[in-house]
Write a protein that holds these residues in place. Structure first.
Motif, PDB file in Angstrom:
ATOM      1  N   THR A  43       0.833  -1.192   0.000  1.00  0.00           N
ATOM      2  CA  THR A  43       0.000   0.000   0.000  1.00  0.00           C
ATOM      3  C   THR A  43       0.872   1.248   0.000  1.00  0.00           C
ATOM      4  OG1 THR A  43      -0.095   0.063   2.417  1.00  0.00           O
ATOM      5  CG2 THR A  43      -1.789  -1.228   1.274  1.00  0.00           C
ATOM      6  N   LEU A  44       0.245   2.363  -0.375  1.00  0.00           N
ATOM      7  CA  LEU A  44       0.966   3.631  -0.416  1.00  0.00           C
ATOM      8  C   LEU A  44       1.404   4.063   0.982  1.00  0.00           C
ATOM      9  CD1 LEU A  44       1.911   5.888  -2.296  1.00  0.00           C
ATOM     10  CD2 LEU A  44      -0.271   7.047  -1.895  1.00  0.00           C
ATOM     11  N   GLY A  45       0.542   3.817   1.989  1.00  0.00           N
ATOM     12  CA  GLY A  45       0.886   4.192   3.358  1.00  0.00           C
ATOM     13  C   GLY A  45       2.102   3.438   3.874  1.00  0.00           C
ATOM     14  N   PHE A  46       2.155   2.131   3.574  1.00  0.00           N
ATOM     15  CA  PHE A  46       3.305   1.324   4.001  1.00  0.00           C
ATOM     16  C   PHE A  46       4.582   1.810   3.331  1.00  0.00           C
ATOM     17  CE2 PHE A  46       6.122  -2.308   3.233  1.00  0.00           C
ATOM     18  CZ  PHE A  46       6.332  -2.747   4.525  1.00  0.00           C
ATOM     19  N   THR A  47       4.496   2.116   2.038  1.00  0.00           N
ATOM     20  CA  THR A  47       5.668   2.604   1.325  1.00  0.00           C
ATOM     21  C   THR A  47       6.128   3.947   1.873  1.00  0.00           C
ATOM     22  OG1 THR A  47       4.871   1.469  -0.667  1.00  0.00           O
ATOM     23  CG2 THR A  47       6.600   3.103  -0.957  1.00  0.00           C
ATOM     24  N   CYS A  48       5.182   4.833   2.181  1.00  0.00           N
ATOM     25  CA  CYS A  48       5.530   6.132   2.765  1.00  0.00           C
ATOM     26  C   CYS A  48       6.264   5.956   4.090  1.00  0.00           C
ATOM     27  CB  CYS A  48       4.273   6.973   2.968  1.00  0.00           C
ATOM     28  SG  CYS A  48       3.542   7.635   1.462  1.00  0.00           S
ATOM     29  N   ALA A  49       5.797   5.036   4.912  1.00  0.00           N
ATOM     30  CA  ALA A  49       6.439   4.797   6.207  1.00  0.00           C
ATOM     31  C   ALA A  49       7.864   4.281   6.020  1.00  0.00           C
ATOM     32  CB  ALA A  49       5.614   3.808   7.024  1.00  0.00           C
ATOM     33  N   MET A  50       8.065   3.374   5.072  1.00  0.00           N
ATOM     34  CA  MET A  50       9.397   2.836   4.820  1.00  0.00           C
ATOM     35  C   MET A  50      10.338   3.915   4.281  1.00  0.00           C
ATOM     36  SD  MET A  50       9.420  -0.301   5.824  1.00  0.00           S
ATOM     37  CE  MET A  50       8.394   0.365   7.152  1.00  0.00           C
ATOM     38  N   VAL A  51       9.823   4.746   3.379  1.00  0.00           N
ATOM     39  CA  VAL A  51      10.645   5.822   2.816  1.00  0.00           C
ATOM     40  C   VAL A  51      11.003   6.831   3.899  1.00  0.00           C
ATOM     41  CG1 VAL A  51      10.613   7.788   1.230  1.00  0.00           C
ATOM     42  CG2 VAL A  51       9.803   5.551   0.467  1.00  0.00           C
ATOM     43  N   LEU A  52      10.046   7.151   4.769  1.00  0.00           N
ATOM     44  CA  LEU A  52      10.315   8.093   5.854  1.00  0.00           C
ATOM     45  C   LEU A  52      11.386   7.559   6.796  1.00  0.00           C
ATOM     46  CD1 LEU A  52       9.600  10.724   7.290  1.00  0.00           C
ATOM     47  CD2 LEU A  52       7.798   9.492   8.516  1.00  0.00           C
ATOM     48  N   LEU A  53      11.284   6.277   7.157  1.00  0.00           N
ATOM     49  CA  LEU A  53      12.293   5.665   8.018  1.00  0.00           C
ATOM     50  C   LEU A  53      13.667   5.692   7.358  1.00  0.00           C
ATOM     51  CD1 LEU A  53      13.088   4.061  10.543  1.00  0.00           C
ATOM     52  CD2 LEU A  53      12.371   1.974   9.352  1.00  0.00           C
ATOM     53  N   MET A  54      13.710   5.405   6.075  1.00  0.00           N
ATOM     54  CA  MET A  54      14.973   5.416   5.339  1.00  0.00           C
ATOM     55  C   MET A  54      15.605   6.807   5.356  1.00  0.00           C
ATOM     56  SD  MET A  54      15.508   4.834   1.264  1.00  0.00           S
ATOM     57  CE  MET A  54      14.822   6.473   0.974  1.00  0.00           C
ATOM     58  N   TRP A  55      14.781   7.830   5.164  1.00  0.00           N
ATOM     59  CA  TRP A  55      15.299   9.192   5.141  1.00  0.00           C
ATOM     60  C   TRP A  55      15.777   9.645   6.519  1.00  0.00           C
ATOM     61  CZ3 TRP A  55      16.767  12.724   1.666  1.00  0.00           C
ATOM     62  CH2 TRP A  55      16.468  12.470   0.326  1.00  0.00           C
ATOM     63  N   VAL A  56      15.107   9.209   7.561  1.00  0.00           N
ATOM     64  CA  VAL A  56      15.562   9.549   8.922  1.00  0.00           C
ATOM     65  C   VAL A  56      16.948   8.971   9.170  1.00  0.00           C
ATOM     66  CG1 VAL A  56      15.139   9.134  11.381  1.00  0.00           C
ATOM     67  CG2 VAL A  56      13.256   9.829   9.894  1.00  0.00           C
ATOM     68  N   LEU A  57      17.166   7.728   8.763  1.00  0.00           N
ATOM     69  CA  LEU A  57      18.476   7.093   8.938  1.00  0.00           C
ATOM     70  C   LEU A  57      19.546   7.812   8.123  1.00  0.00           C
ATOM     71  CD1 LEU A  57      17.448   3.311   8.831  1.00  0.00           C
ATOM     72  CD2 LEU A  57      18.063   4.666  10.839  1.00  0.00           C
ATOM     73  N   CYS A  58      19.224   8.171   6.890  1.00  0.00           N
ATOM     74  CA  CYS A  58      20.209   8.837   6.036  1.00  0.00           C
ATOM     75  C   CYS A  58      20.514  10.252   6.520  1.00  0.00           C
ATOM     76  CB  CYS A  58      19.704   8.872   4.597  1.00  0.00           C
ATOM     77  SG  CYS A  58      19.597   7.232   3.829  1.00  0.00           S
ATOM     78  N   LEU A  59      19.503  10.947   7.007  1.00  0.00           N
ATOM     79  CA  LEU A  59      19.751  12.276   7.580  1.00  0.00           C
ATOM     80  C   LEU A  59      20.609  12.178   8.838  1.00  0.00           C
ATOM     81  CD1 LEU A  59      16.269  14.001   7.111  1.00  0.00           C
ATOM     82  CD2 LEU A  59      18.375  14.417   5.826  1.00  0.00           C
ATOM     83  N   GLY A  60      20.437  11.081   9.577  1.00  0.00           N
ATOM     84  CA  GLY A  60      21.293  10.842  10.734  1.00  0.00           C
ATOM     85  C   GLY A  60      22.751  10.700  10.329  1.00  0.00           C
TER      86      GLY A  60
END
Length: 293
Positions: free
Chosen positions: A112-129
């Motif tokens: 689903t789009l919501g699941f993908t958004c959550a995964m992308v958000l988590l990925m970006w948080v790690l990369c910004l870290g």
């Protein structure tokens, strides 16, 4: 002014402009809201920030007088964050392609789009870290001997990033090999069920293999030499070696939109409509199949 820095700044400008176009198409086209296009948008955003990071580093080095430590750390942290997000987005696209073939019957209901958004958000948080590490003190401004080939990133941090990249590339290669096997099996099943001629099946499979070679070959040629060099080199090595390997790595962000966005039929249609308000009669409307990888 170093001609290498000028080349990197020019490349960054081209990267930023090209990926900004991809983001604009995705944003202004309501039909492009599927999880696949969200991942392409994440890749375009990461590459856009990478291009801006190259321009920012040029500005900090040559235009900011006197140089500001905060500006140097900020611009220096933007590049690891952006390129980390770019590589992770490429891995996410690979996983998405694998799942779309492996779970073909349930993919659209589970992904689903919501699941993908959550995964992308988590990925970006790690990369910004990762990008915040130099600002949080993991830098070599106080100890020049600890600098890697990418100042102000330390040698230890650069080595960790390089090893992580090589592991991610190995995972991508394994996934694409599995994708190739599944796509070839699907093509054989379709050919048997619908009694397609062998040449049609061979053409489709050959196109998938060429796409696979293009994706992995481009990624490997652009990034692996630079990653391996990051493991063995430090700031004492001649700068020309770093520049000659960093420039191809940055060019990967210039090639990504061509491979992942501009070759997509839906994005091509949106570009044609935006540029001339019509779709050419010669435009192929054939749906993308699993054999195309």
């Amino acid at each position: 002014v170093s001609p290498w820095d000028i080349a990197l700044c020019a490349t960054g400008t081209a990267v930023a402009g090209e990926n900004a176009l991809v983001l604009a198409v995705l944003f202004y086209t309501p039909s492009l809201r599927a999880p696949m296009f969200l991942l392409i948008g994440s890749l375009a955003l990461a590459d856009l920030l990478a291009g801006l990071g190259l321009v920012a580093n040029f500005a900090v080095r040559y235009l900011l007088r006197p140089p500001s430590e905060a500006a140097e750390l900020g611009a220096g942290g933007l590049l690891p964050a952006a390129f980390s997000a770019s590589v992770c987005s490429l891995l996410a696209i690979t996983v998405d392609r694998y799942l779309s073939l492996y779970n073909a019957l349930t993919y659209h209901s589970e992904r689903t789009l919501g699941f993908t958004c959550a995964m992308v958000l988590l990925m970006w948080v790690l990369c910004l870290g990762v990008g915040l590490l130099p600002i949080l003190g993991w830098n070599c401004l106080r100890d020049q001997s600890a600098c890697s080939i990418l100042r102000p990133v330390t040698k230890d941090n650069a080595a960790v990033l390089a090893v992580t990249f090589l592991l991610l590339f190995a995972l991508m290669m394994q996934l694409y090999l599995q994708i190739c096997k599944i796509a070839f099996r699907h093509a054989q099943q379709i050919a048997v069920q619908h009694q397609f001629i062998a040449t049609a099946q061979a053409t489709s499979t050959r196109k998938g293999l060429s796409t696979l070679s293009l994706i992995l070959g481009t990624f490997a040629l652009c990034w692996i030499p630079f990653a391996i060099y990051s493991l063995v080199a430090d700031s004492s090595y001649p700068a020309v070696y770093t520049y000659s390997l960093a420039l191809p790595a940055t060019c990967n962000s210039l090639i990504n939109p061509i491979i992942y966005a501009f070759r997509n039929p839906d994005i091509q249609k949106s570009l044609w409509l935006a540029c001339c308000g019509c779709i050419p009669s010669t435009f192929s409307s054939r749906p993308r199949t699993s054999s195309d990888v």
